[in-house]
Structures are given as structure tokens and as C-alpha cells.
Design a protein around this motif. Structure first.
Motif, PDB file in Angstrom:
ATOM      1  N   VAL A 175       6.177   0.084 -13.585  1.00 28.26           N
ATOM      2  CA  VAL A 175       4.889  -0.191 -12.953  1.00 28.26           C
ATOM      3  C   VAL A 175       4.631   0.742 -11.773  1.00 28.26           C
ATOM      4  O   VAL A 175       5.520   0.986 -10.946  1.00 28.26           O
ATOM      5  N   SER A 176       3.403   1.244 -11.659  1.00 27.43           N
ATOM      6  CA  SER A 176       2.992   2.047 -10.511  1.00 27.43           C
ATOM      7  C   SER A 176       2.550   1.145  -9.365  1.00 27.43           C
ATOM      8  O   SER A 176       1.843   0.154  -9.585  1.00 27.43           O
ATOM      9  N   ALA A 177       2.969   1.490  -8.137  1.00 27.81           N
ATOM     10  CA  ALA A 177       2.626   0.672  -6.968  1.00 27.81           C
ATOM     11  C   ALA A 177       2.125   1.522  -5.806  1.00 27.81           C
ATOM     12  O   ALA A 177       2.325   1.184  -4.638  1.00 27.81           O
ATOM     13  N   ASN A 178       1.444   2.641  -6.114  1.00 28.99           N
ATOM     14  CA  ASN A 178       0.916   3.492  -5.043  1.00 28.99           C
ATOM     15  C   ASN A 178      -0.109   2.766  -4.181  1.00 28.99           C
ATOM     16  O   ASN A 178      -0.201   2.991  -2.971  1.00 28.99           O
ATOM     17  N   GLY A 179      -0.903   1.896  -4.799  1.00 32.03           N
ATOM     18  CA  GLY A 179      -1.921   1.166  -4.044  1.00 32.03           C
ATOM     19  C   GLY A 179      -1.332   0.242  -2.998  1.00 32.03           C
ATOM     20  O   GLY A 179      -1.984  -0.057  -1.991  1.00 32.03           O
ATOM     21  N   ILE A 180      -0.092  -0.212  -3.226  1.00 31.35           N
ATOM     22  CA  ILE A 180       0.601  -1.013  -2.217  1.00 31.35           C
ATOM     23  C   ILE A 180       1.175  -0.110  -1.134  1.00 31.35           C
ATOM     24  O   ILE A 180       1.007  -0.360   0.065  1.00 31.35           O
ATOM     25  N   ASN A 181       1.855   0.957  -1.556  1.00 30.84           N
ATOM     26  CA  ASN A 181       2.463   1.855  -0.568  1.00 30.84           C
ATOM     27  C   ASN A 181       1.433   2.453   0.378  1.00 30.84           C
ATOM     28  O   ASN A 181       1.697   2.627   1.569  1.00 30.84           O
ATOM     29  N   GLY A 182       0.259   2.771  -0.146  1.00 32.75           N
ATOM     30  CA  GLY A 182      -0.763   3.381   0.687  1.00 32.75           C
ATOM     31  C   GLY A 182      -1.395   2.435   1.690  1.00 32.75           C
ATOM     32  O   GLY A 182      -2.097   2.873   2.604  1.00 32.75           O
ATOM     33  N   GLN A 183      -1.151   1.129   1.527  1.00 26.56           N
ATOM     34  CA  GLN A 183      -1.732   0.133   2.439  1.00 26.56           C
ATOM     35  C   GLN A 183      -0.672  -0.804   3.011  1.00 26.56           C
ATOM     36  O   GLN A 183      -1.001  -1.806   3.645  1.00 26.56           O
ATOM     37  N   GLU A 184       0.584  -0.480   2.823  1.00 27.81           N
ATOM     38  CA  GLU A 184       1.664  -1.388   3.209  1.00 27.81           C
ATOM     39  C   GLU A 184       1.670  -1.706   4.691  1.00 27.81           C
ATOM     40  O   GLU A 184       2.121  -2.780   5.104  1.00 27.81           O
ATOM     41  N   PHE A 185       1.164  -0.785   5.509  1.00 27.50           N
ATOM     42  CA  PHE A 185       1.149  -1.018   6.957  1.00 27.50           C
ATOM     43  C   PHE A 185       0.296  -2.229   7.326  1.00 27.50           C
ATOM     44  O   PHE A 185       0.413  -2.767   8.440  1.00 27.50           O
ATOM     45  N   LEU A 186      -0.559  -2.687   6.414  1.00 27.14           N
ATOM     46  CA  LEU A 186      -1.401  -3.852   6.668  1.00 27.14           C
ATOM     47  C   LEU A 186      -0.686  -5.162   6.339  1.00 27.14           C
ATOM     48  O   LEU A 186      -1.249  -6.237   6.567  1.00 27.14           O
ATOM     49  N   SER A 187       0.525  -5.086   5.819  1.00 28.84           N
ATOM     50  CA  SER A 187       1.200  -6.271   5.286  1.00 28.84           C
ATOM     51  C   SER A 187       2.207  -6.865   6.258  1.00 28.84           C
ATOM     52  O   SER A 187       3.238  -7.377   5.843  1.00 28.84           O
ATOM     53  N   PHE A 188       1.966  -6.802   7.539  1.00 32.88           N
ATOM     54  CA  PHE A 188       2.886  -7.424   8.487  1.00 32.88           C
ATOM     55  C   PHE A 188       2.855  -8.938   8.296  1.00 32.88           C
ATOM     56  O   PHE A 188       1.771  -9.521   8.146  1.00 32.88           O
ATOM     57  N   PRO A 189       3.998  -9.655   8.311  1.00 26.39           N
ATOM     58  CA  PRO A 189       5.344  -9.125   8.510  1.00 26.39           C
ATOM     59  C   PRO A 189       6.115  -8.921   7.219  1.00 26.39           C
ATOM     60  O   PRO A 189       7.308  -8.681   7.251  1.00 26.39           O
TER      61      PRO A 189
END
Length: 337
Positions: A175-189
Motif C-alpha cells: 500500500v502507498s501512504a504518501n498522503g499520510i507522510n506528507g501531512q503527518e506533522f498534523l497528527s500530534f500526538p
């Protein structure tokens, strides 16, 4: 607290500990403790020193039946030729991200195999999402990619694993997960762990529909072709923590049954572990990213479940000479396309 997370608790056996640093912490009687989709602070069975498997059938209780080990070498290629196909089924929204996540995967399947086949899902971890200029060019972490930049195909970096398992008769979905990696900084904590779990479950929902009703992108090729009772999850780096979370979240899912998980050089920021599922953790001893090899927690932390009936095998393998990126050819200099 009032739908606002105040932190990630550390689990020690049947105790969860969270240090609140706020000057005025929330009232203790208004806090809630959740693991995935399950609220734990209202479960009275957690207070029992030794818990048995629930009498009602559940995902975890069903894990106790498994095939005996094969005398054959599991690392030896099987008898089937393999084929690689892809699908792109749009995107889906995750509530923490403003930009939808892509629903794309590379599938490796055995040729000429009959019957319903087991499924392996592979999830990569955190990595630059976009590149320009080929293997010697530049990379960035952004989503979607800038004009002229191409998505980094991190999900294609596990073809050695996919080819092996497909040759042995399994369907392998990476599975590709670029869309998560590109916005992961928003996923605190959580660091995107819950989003990774949701992405896996979204793909599994698609395969469940294709298996039961047809309509897959290949003209119904996979109608009634999948054994949903035999699912294995493999995850690398933050994808390793993502598959653990997915195994926990799938406890509420009535179709798929996780038989085993393989976290590879995984993070363990949330310190969550899962019962009744065979677990093999791969730890590279030259890991310069997850330097504390925190993935060992998935073995050590599960020893405190105190469940008499949990007979799942848990093991960790220290791989001499391997670094963090060793397992993904797209992350390895000189191999990436």
C-alpha cells in the motif's frame, strides 16, 4: 478529554500511565482511556488479574487455531509464477488531514493457483514523498507533489518479500501512504499511526467488496478468490506501528482475521501491543533512525497481558549489519528507481 487528546499513555501490563504537564490538568473523573476504537476505562474485565478468552467468538479468540508449522523452508520460493498488477481507487479523507490520502497499491499474485488464497498487506513507513531528477535528484516531503515532481514509490520497495509470498500462493498487497507522510506533522500526538490503520482498513474493505460482490478493476478476477480468515500484516518503520494499530482496530471488524504481524524496524511510540496474534519483529542492529530498537516492545510488552489462553508466538530477530532502510529497495542508494 471532551474529544481532545491530552497525551499517549504508556501501558504496563494492566496499568496505563500518563504524565499530565499542564498547570491545570483536566478533572480525573472526566478523562477517558482509548486503545484504537475501544474505550478501556469502562471495561471491568481489565480489573481481573487473570482474564480468560471471552466466551463469545471474537477476532482474538479465533487466533488460537492455526496451521501447524510446515517442514518446508518458509524462505524458499514456492511453485507458482507471479504477476504484478496495480490499482488506484481514488482517495479517502482522514479527519485529521485537509488533503485526501491516495488509495493506491501494487499487488503481486500467484499465477495458476486455485481456491481461496491468504492475503498479505505491506505498509511502508515515513519517507520523502516526492522526487525530481531521478535517483540522483532531490526529494521533498509534501502532498500532493509539486508540479514536475513525481511521487516516491515507497510501496514498491518490498518486491523481494512480495515475490516470495506470492510464489507460495498468497496475494500480496503493498500500500502507498504518501498522503499520510506528507501531512503527518498534523497528527500530534499519534504521528499518523491511526491514519495508517485507517488506510489499511480502507484497502481491506475494497478487497472484501471485490471478493464478495465482484467489481474489481480486473473484471472480477478476484471474485470469491480470497480467504479473509487468513490475513498477515507486514509494516516497516512507522508502518510497523501502523500494522499493530490496524490489528487492534480490526478487532471490531467482522470479516478479516489477522493471523500474524511482522513489524520491521518499527516505531513503538504508542507502546500498544496486541493479544492472540503471532508476532515476529525484525530489528536491524545498525538502525540509525530508530536507534533504541523500540520495536522490541512488541515482544516484551505483550508478556504482561496475563492471559492464560494467549499462546501466540512472539519473537524478535536482531539482523546483523542491517540498517533502517535496508529492507526497502526504494530507500536504498543505488537500488531506487
Amino acid at each position: 478529554w471532551k474529544d481532545v487528546p491530552v497525551g499517549v499513555a504508556r501501558e504496563y501490563g494492566q496499568t496505563a500511565v500518563l504524565e499530565l504537564r499542564e498547570a491545570a490538568p483536566p478533572p480525573i473523573d472526566e478523562l477517558e482511556l482509548w486503545r484504537g476504537s475501544q474505550r478501556l476505562d469502562t471495561m471491568t474485565e481489565l480489573q481481573q488479574p487473570l482474564r480468560e478468552v471471552p466466551t463469545e467468538p471474537s477476532l482474538f479468540s479465533e487466533q488460537l487455531s492455526y496451521d501447524p508449522p510446515s517442514p518446508e523452508d518458509p524462505g524458499a520460493p514456492g511453485p507458482y509464477e507471479t504477476e504484478r498488477i496495480e490499482y488506484s481507487e481514488g482517495s479517502f479523507f482522514w479527519h485529521e488531514y485537509p488533503i485526501p490520502i491516495e488509495v493506491e497499491a501494487e499487488v503481486t499474485v500467484p499465477i495458476g493457483v486455485g481456491g481461496k488464497r491468504p492475503v498479505v498487506v505491506i505498509l511502508h513507513g515515513y519517507h520523502p514523498t516526492c522526487s525530481i531528477g531521478g535517483p540522483e535528484g532531490a526529494v521533498i516531503v509534501a502532498w500532493p507533489c509539486w508540479p514536475g515532481w513525481n511521487p516516491v514509490p515507497s510501496h514498491q520497495g518490498y518486491r523481494v518479500i512480495a515475490d516470495l509470498r506470492a510464489s507460495q500462493g498468497a496475494f500480496v498487497v503493498s500500500v502507498s501512504a504518501n498522503g499520510i507522510n506528507g501531512q503527518e506533522f498534523l497528527s500530534f500526538p499519534t504521528g499518523g499511526v491511526d491514519a495508517r490503520s485507517a488506510l489499511i482498513r480502507h484497502h481491506l474493505d475494497l478487497w472484501d467488496e471485490w471478493n464478495e460482490s465482484g467489481g474489481d478493476p480486473w473484471g472480477g478476477r478476484f471474485f470469491q478468490a480470497i480467504n479473509t480468515k487468513k490475513l498477515a500484516l507486514i509494516g516497516h518503520s512507522r508502518g510497523g506501528e501502523g500494522i499493530v494499530r490496524a490489528a487492534i482496530d480490526l478487532s471490531e471488524h467482522n470479516t478479516w482475521k489477522v493471523r500474524g504481524i511482522v513489524p520491521i524496524a518499527p516505531t513503538a511510540y504508542g507502546l500498544q501491543v496486541v493479544p492472540y496474534i503471532h508476532t515476529a519483529v525484525l530489528l536491524p542492529n545498525c538502525d540509525g533512525d530508530i536507534v533504541d530498537l523500540q520495536g522490541q516492545h512488541y515482544v516484551d510488552g505483550s508478556r504482561d497481558f496475563l492471559l492464560r489462553s494467549d499462546q501466540a508466538l512472539r519473537s524478535s530477530v536482531l539482523i546483523e549489519g542491517a540498517n533502517h532502510s535496508f529492507f526497502n529497495s526504494e530507500w536504498t542508494p543505488g537500488q531506487a528507481s
